[in-house]
Design a protein around this motif. Structure first.
Motif, mmCIF file in Angstrom:
data_model
loop_
_atom_site.group_PDB
_atom_site.id
_atom_site.type_symbol
_atom_site.label_atom_id
_atom_site.label_comp_id
_atom_site.label_asym_id
_atom_site.label_seq_id
_atom_site.Cartn_x
_atom_site.Cartn_y
_atom_site.Cartn_z
ATOM 1 N N LYS A 114 0.847 -1.196 0.000
ATOM 2 C CA LYS A 114 0.000 0.000 0.000
ATOM 3 C C LYS A 114 0.880 1.243 0.000
ATOM 4 C CE LYS A 114 -3.935 -1.945 2.405
ATOM 5 N NZ LYS A 114 -4.733 -1.931 3.628
ATOM 6 N N TYR A 116 0.617 5.516 0.398
ATOM 7 C CA TYR A 116 -0.220 6.629 0.817
ATOM 8 C C TYR A 116 0.368 7.920 0.278
ATOM 9 C CZ TYR A 116 -1.924 3.156 4.126
ATOM 10 O OH TYR A 116 -2.450 2.026 4.685
ATOM 11 N N GLU A 117 -0.481 8.745 -0.321
ATOM 12 C CA GLU A 117 -0.037 10.045 -0.808
ATOM 13 C C GLU A 117 -0.697 11.130 0.037
ATOM 14 O OE1 GLU A 117 0.247 12.823 -4.804
ATOM 15 O OE2 GLU A 117 -0.630 10.823 -4.944
ATOM 16 N N TYR A 118 0.141 11.953 0.679
ATOM 17 C CA TYR A 118 -0.319 13.058 1.512
ATOM 18 C C TYR A 118 0.009 14.372 0.808
ATOM 19 C CZ TYR A 118 -0.715 9.567 5.199
ATOM 20 O OH TYR A 118 -1.062 8.473 5.922
ATOM 21 N N ARG A 129 4.243 7.958 1.240
ATOM 22 C CA ARG A 129 4.626 7.143 2.402
ATOM 23 C C ARG A 129 4.135 5.716 2.205
ATOM 24 N NH1 ARG A 129 7.383 10.683 2.851
ATOM 25 N NH2 ARG A 129 7.620 12.251 4.452
ATOM 26 N N LYS A 132 0.969 4.314 7.008
ATOM 27 C CA LYS A 132 -0.029 5.337 7.274
ATOM 28 C C LYS A 132 0.448 6.192 8.441
ATOM 29 C CE LYS A 132 -4.966 5.810 7.337
ATOM 30 N NZ LYS A 132 -6.246 5.138 7.348
ATOM 31 N N LEU A 149 -4.563 13.370 3.860
ATOM 32 C CA LEU A 149 -4.408 12.198 3.002
ATOM 33 C C LEU A 149 -5.097 12.477 1.673
ATOM 34 C CD1 LEU A 149 -3.547 9.215 2.585
ATOM 35 C CD2 LEU A 149 -5.717 8.562 3.596
ATOM 36 N N LYS A 151 -4.708 10.410 -1.341
ATOM 37 C CA LYS A 151 -5.245 9.145 -1.839
ATOM 38 C C LYS A 151 -4.364 7.987 -1.383
ATOM 39 C CE LYS A 151 -3.050 9.950 -6.276
ATOM 40 N NZ LYS A 151 -3.238 10.162 -7.681
ATOM 41 N N MET A 152 -4.971 6.806 -1.394
ATOM 42 C CA MET A 152 -4.250 5.588 -1.054
ATOM 43 C C MET A 152 -4.149 4.755 -2.332
ATOM 44 S SD MET A 152 -5.081 2.681 1.773
ATOM 45 C CE MET A 152 -6.166 1.718 0.767
ATOM 46 N N ASP A 154 -2.934 1.220 -4.307
ATOM 47 C CA ASP A 154 -2.700 -0.200 -4.011
ATOM 48 C C ASP A 154 -1.608 -0.760 -4.900
ATOM 49 O OD1 ASP A 154 -4.409 -0.599 -1.905
ATOM 50 O OD2 ASP A 154 -6.128 -0.825 -3.216
#
Length: 154
Positions: A114, A116-118, A129, A132, A149, A151-152, A154
């Protein structure tokens, strides 16, 4: 394979390749993560990672057993039993034991991890990242603005 079968296998490999008896215990230890086996100096027992038998089979286990028996017999004889010792290296070559075991396949790879885009609310700085993070505890390193955040992936 269970612990009793492993014990008889270790004893037979010891007499066949080292011409010496193995008089201590050999057993599987599922808590081992990064190694194929382990020789315990205090008890002289040998622990084997059962995942190597499940993934690679009997041939890999025999190599791991030979390696650990090199530690075992050299330690009991009072010779150099550590990986860096010449006695250990010579005995490995003599019995055909591997210096290192084959690495186990990794569970997570970057392809199935996974992401994570912040993003900062003030300056629009983007942060990627793999874990999370709590956005209430951290601020943007560039302008000290709030992070959210975006978007996440995959």
């Amino acid at each position: 394979m269970n612990d009793e079968q492993l014990q008889t296998l270790v004893e037979s490999i010891s007499t066949e390749y080292f011409q010496k008896p193995f008089t201590h215990r050999a057993y599987f230890n599922s808590r081992l993560r990064t190694t194929g086996g382990r020789y315990l100096l205090q008890t002289h027992n040998i622990e084997i990672n059962p995942k190597y038998y499940e993934v690679y089979g009997l041939e890999e286990i025999e190599g791991i057993i030979k390696h650990e028996l090199c530690h075992y017999h050299l330690h009991l004889e009072g010779k150099g039993y550590k990986h860096r010792d010449q006695d250990f290296k010579d005995l490995l070559l003599k019995v055909g034991a591997p210096r290192f075991c084959t690495p186990l396949p990794r569970k997570t790879t970057r392809a199935n991890r996974k992401v994570y885009e912040y993003r900062c609310k003030d300056c629009s700085q983007s942060f990627i990242r793999y874990k999370k993070m709590d956005t209430t505890r951290y601020v943007c390193g560039k302008c000290k603005g709030k992070i959210f955040l975006l978007k996440m992936l995959d």
